[in-house]
Motif scaffolding. Structure first.
Motif: not given
Length: 120
Positions: A9-11, A38-39, A85-92, A116-117
């Protein structure tokens, strides 16, 4: 003890790419269906992609994300292209004993997640 450990993950700027990895241990990897959830803040959990006896992608990521796995390395990947930008989330990542379970959002194990930002 089952462990699922995410990385990658990252920016990233909008339009960029990231590749997430999830290393599994303590389970017979080939016996499990795997998925990425993702959340985002103030949003519910979303199943992004799953792989097992079938393949699943959320409509929001079709054509942009690809899930794959390396059974020999007990690792599942999520290649994310054309990020928004709408993909920004915590992915697990998550594991389920049956593909039919994971696509119904029933999981047996999950990792801690990776942020993921996507900046605009």
């Amino acid at each position: 003890q089952v462990q699922l450990v995410e990385s990658g993950g990252g920016l990233v700027q909008a339009g960029g790419s990231l590749r997430l990895s999830c290393a599994a241990s303590g389970l017979t990897f080939s016996d499990y269906a795997m998925g990425w959830f993702r959340q985002a803040p103030e949003k519910g959990r979303e199943l992004v992609a799953a792989i097992g006896s079938g393949g699943y992608y959320a409509d929001s990521v079709k054509g942009r994300f690809t899930i794959s796995r390396n059974i020999a390395e007990s690792t599942v990947y999520l290649q994310m292209n054309s990020l928004k930008p709408e993909d920004t989330a915590v992915y697990y990542c998550a594991a389920a004993s049956l593909y039919e379970r994971i696509i119904r959002r029933f999981i047996d194990y999950r990792g801690q997640g990776t942020q993921v930002t996507v900046s605009s």
